[in-house]
Write an enzyme that holds these catalytic residues in place. Structure first.
Site, short mmCIF file in Angstrom:
data_model
loop_
_atom_site.label_atom_id
_atom_site.label_comp_id
_atom_site.label_asym_id
_atom_site.label_seq_id
_atom_site.Cartn_x
_atom_site.Cartn_y
_atom_site.Cartn_z
N GLU A 170 0.86 -1.19 0.01
CA GLU A 170 -0.11 0.28 -0.26
C GLU A 170 0.77 1.18 0.02
O GLU A 170 0.07 2.08 -0.84
CB GLU A 170 -1.26 -0.36 1.43
CG GLU A 170 -2.04 1.16 1.11
CD GLU A 170 -3.12 0.29 2.24
OE1 GLU A 170 -3.67 1.94 2.78
OE2 GLU A 170 -3.63 -0.04 2.45
N ASP B 219 -2.84 -3.45 3.28
CA ASP B 219 -2.98 -2.85 4.51
C ASP B 219 -3.45 -3.97 4.91
O ASP B 219 -5.13 -3.83 4.24
CB ASP B 219 -4.36 -1.17 5.57
CG ASP B 219 -3.19 -1.37 6.51
OD1 ASP B 219 -2.66 -1.52 7.16
OD2 ASP B 219 -2.89 -0.13 6.79
N TYR C 168 -0.27 -3.56 13.89
CA TYR C 168 -1.40 -3.12 13.38
C TYR C 168 -2.38 -2.56 13.93
O TYR C 168 -3.38 -2.81 15.40
CB TYR C 168 -1.92 -4.04 12.39
CG TYR C 168 -3.15 -3.75 11.40
CD1 TYR C 168 -3.07 -2.52 11.01
CD2 TYR C 168 -4.54 -3.52 11.72
CE1 TYR C 168 -4.01 -2.19 10.03
CE2 TYR C 168 -5.38 -3.13 10.93
CZ TYR C 168 -5.18 -2.55 9.74
OH TYR C 168 -6.26 -1.58 9.54
#
Length: 697
Positions: free
Chosen positions: A7, A103, A305
């Site tokens: 990404e 992601d 994350y």
């Protein structure tokens, strides 16, 4: 050749190093059978209205609702994006397989799928699904690549959200701008931003309309300890005085002393919202600031994350905990806190490790990478995450609560005190102690004995009820998470998350949008609605547009789409019906409403906000131009005025009139009776009918 698509460039570099793609080319890395390329977030977006139908280019009430039969995507117009997409398209056309390294969330899935669709990807696609960017995590992810099909419902949820936002945003924004915007500003309406604004506005109106009422409290001091009357507040001074007279000059008697042992569990690990709340309370960071900081820590590999809405860990994390603690202990601040945990087997509390509470990602925790080269603000956020993680492996805090009851002439009093017996996890947060709060929490009472008595000092105090507090970003985030319900209990809050408005990853951006639109402003930590924001919410009559609870139901359906429990087509069909109803209601609104548009340049003070204001002004001017082109045309045709028989019909701001109006001609047909965008032939018929009816009169 296998093509990996990440990404952003920094993540692509990490992946390239691990898979052995060492040779750098323009827009990708290559080597060891891999080509690793990247996007820059969104390369594609849904098409604009006029790209579905030419008549939708002009802003007109009568062209609404705009509901395309089939939605399509396009490449965002930008030279850098177009160049990178060309590279991606070429690589994919020759690939034997593509690995989606986007992601690991709904938005990441949508971004990468759109790029692959636009590039015409035909080969098999696999998904890299990881919760941190450490080398260990990436290697594990490549060893356990998943099928792209496993994430179809995640994509469907993301696509449904994007289309839903387009349908409501495009239609409602044009609708309210044209109907109530006074040709001065775009009135932005959104599926999440409008109910969020409504929360802030409604709170302000509650405060504005709050009427403070007096009440009286009766307390007494016995042995330097304050006791409160158990009856509670007195609504009149006469009632309070009568009770005061009953206790004057009569000894205080202790009627009961009870002690209760209790435990306090460590605070939960962070999800994104609770981290944003804590950072706002402690450091006054905005939700957007916190998201950027924790995202940076994730990209520096020192935390996991961040865009998560769970406070639990899955069982497979437990074996990795010693290594994580060892990395955190590298910092001398945490070493003395972690050393006691390394002396025996680590506990595995159910309030921390619960597979049933973890879906795609677990709570935000440190990784086994030592934190180096952090900025001051990054260090503050990391410290919060690290201490929470350490604390959950500490024992509960043991407390003793003492309750003392007393009476004076049958008037009952009560006091309580709490004492920390064993601090347990509180040891981890010693540096955060607030002396004032500590005194409130830990009030050690003298040793009272049942039956003792003695003199006391009673007093009656007048107080006034207080209005609810203004929202801060911290309290607004909690309100968004629970669809406006005031909830302190963690378990109940978890249950309400399913109906929260927005997602953890988007709530910060929603709040920022409200600032940029000049719907709200900030005073210290408090969020204040502007007159534009207040009037917009008061003008919106449809509860579907501004109710946090109803919007929460839509969000819940998106979550159900992810879990294959709800059909995406049904979701969009419901939204289309809702948009059509809203358009019809507003278009037929005969009330003369308008919304005050403030001069944002006078309100914005810093350079960044001024930049946003200029962008907004530019956008507003373009809309004004379109509206003006629609509504302020000069002579539209050669239709002769039916009254004076000399002038010609003109189209004004809100009605058709006669070019001879300066000489006293009174001809006028409001747009409510004759739409502003009808054809010349239709207008001719309306004028003829007007003339016939006038002659009949």
């Amino acid at each position: 050749m296998k093509v990996c698509i990440a990404e952003k460039p920094s993540v692509a570099k990490e992946i390239a190093d691990i898979v052995g793609a060492k040779t750098r080319h323009d827009g990708y890395y290559e080597g060891n059978g891999y080509q690793v390329t990247w996007t820059f977030g969104h390369l594609c977006t849904l098409k604009e209205p006029h790209e579905y139908a030419p008549q939708w280019k002009s802003w007109s009430l009568w062209s609404l609702p705009m509901i395309p039969q089939r939605f399509g995507i396009k490449l965002i117009q930008d030279k850098g994006i177009e160049k990178q997409f060309g590279i991606i398209e070429t690589l994919m056309s020759k690939a034997e397989a593509v690995i989606n390294c986007g992601d690991a969330g709904q938005e990441g899935e949508l971004i990468q799928r759109w790029v692959m669709q636009k590039a015409g990807c035909k080969c098999p696609v696999y998904r890299l699904w990881i919760s941190s960017l450490t080398e260990e995590s990436i290697r594990e992810g490549f060893e356990n690549l998943k099928k792209q099909e496993d994430f179809n419902t995640l994509y469907e949820a993301g696509l449904s959200r994007a289309i839903g936002d387009w349908l409501l945003g495009m239609n409602a924004t044009r609708l309210y701008t044209l109907k109530y915007g006074q040709n001065k500003q775009v009135l932005s309406i959104g599926r999440v931003q409008t109910p969020t604004l409504a929360l802030i506005v409604n709170r302000q109106l509650e405060i504005d309309n709050f009427v403070s009422q007096p009440y009286w409290e009766l307390k007494t001091i016995y042995r330097e300890t304050v006791f409160s009357v158990t009856k509670g507040r007195f609504q009149t001074v006469e009632e309070g005085e009568s009770f005061l007279q009953e206790v004057l000059g009569i000894p205080f008697e202790v009627t009961d002393v009870s002690k209760k042992q209790g435990k306090e569990a460590p605070p939960r690990l962070f999800d994104l919202t609770s981290l944003q709340v804590e950072c706002n309370k402690k450091f006054a960071f905005s939700a957007e600031d916190t998201l950027k900081l924790i995202q940076s820590l994730y990209e520096k590999k020192v935390t996991t994350y961040p865009r998560v809405d769970t406070t639990f860990l899955s069982d497979d994390i437990y074996p990795k905990v010693p290594g994580i603690l060892q990395a955190v202990a590298f910092n001398s601040i945490y070493e003395p806190l972690i050393t006691p945990l390394q002396k025996g087997k680590l506990p595995k509390p159910k309030k921390v490790f619960d597979n049933s509470k973890v879906t795609d990602h677990h709570a935000i925790i440190p990784t086994n990478v030592r934190p180096n080269n952090l900025t001051d603000n990054e260090r503050k956020v990391y410290d919060l995450v690290a201490r929470r993680f350490i604390a959950v492996f500490y024992p509960d805090c043991k407390i003793a609560t003492t309750t003392v009851l007393g009476k004076v002439n049958n008037v009952e009093f009560k006091t309580t005190g709490k004492q920390v017996i064993e601090p347990g996890w509180r040891t981890v947060f010693e540096k955060d102690k607030d002396p004032e709060k500590e005194n409130e929490e830990e009030k050690v009472l003298p040793d009272f004995i049942k039956g003792e008595s003695g003199p006391h000092e009673p007093s009656l105090t007048e107080k006034w009820t207080q209005p609810p507090k203004l929202y801060t970003e911290a309290t607004l985030l909690r309100a968004m998470e629970t669809a406006g319900k005031l909830v302190d209990d963690d378990e109940l809050r978890d249950a309400l998350k399913e109906n929260g408005i927005g997602r953890p990853s988007t709530r910060a951006a929603i709040i920022e949008t409200l600032f940029k639109r000049n719907y709200i402003r900030k005073e210290r930590k408090n969020l204040i609605p502007t007159s534009t924001g207040i009037e917009l919410i008061q003008t919106i009559q449809d509860e579907l547009l501004k109710s946090a609870e109803l919007t929460g139901i839509w969000e819940n359906k998106l979550r159900k789409i992810e879990r294959s429990e709800y059909n995406a087509r049904n979701f969009l069909d419901e939204l289309k019906i809702m948009v059509t109803q809203i358009v019809n209601h507003v278009r037929n609104d005969s009330a003369n409403r308008s919304i005050t548009i403030q001069d944002t340049e006078k309100i914005e003070t810093n350079k960044a906000k001024k930049t946003d204001t200029k962008k907004k002004s530019k956008n507003a001017n373009s809309v004004k131009k379109e509206i003006k082109n629609q509504r302020l045309e000069s002579e539209i045709n050669e239709i002769i005025c039916p009254i004076c028989k000399q002038g010609k019909i003109l189209k004004g701001k809100s009605a058709y009139g006669c070019s001879n109006w300066k000489n006293g001609c009174t001809f006028r047909i409001n747009f409510s009776d004759c739409p502003p965008d009808i054809s010349t032939e239709e207008l001719q018929k309306v004028v003829e009918k007007y003339n016939t009816e006038r002659n009949e009169e």
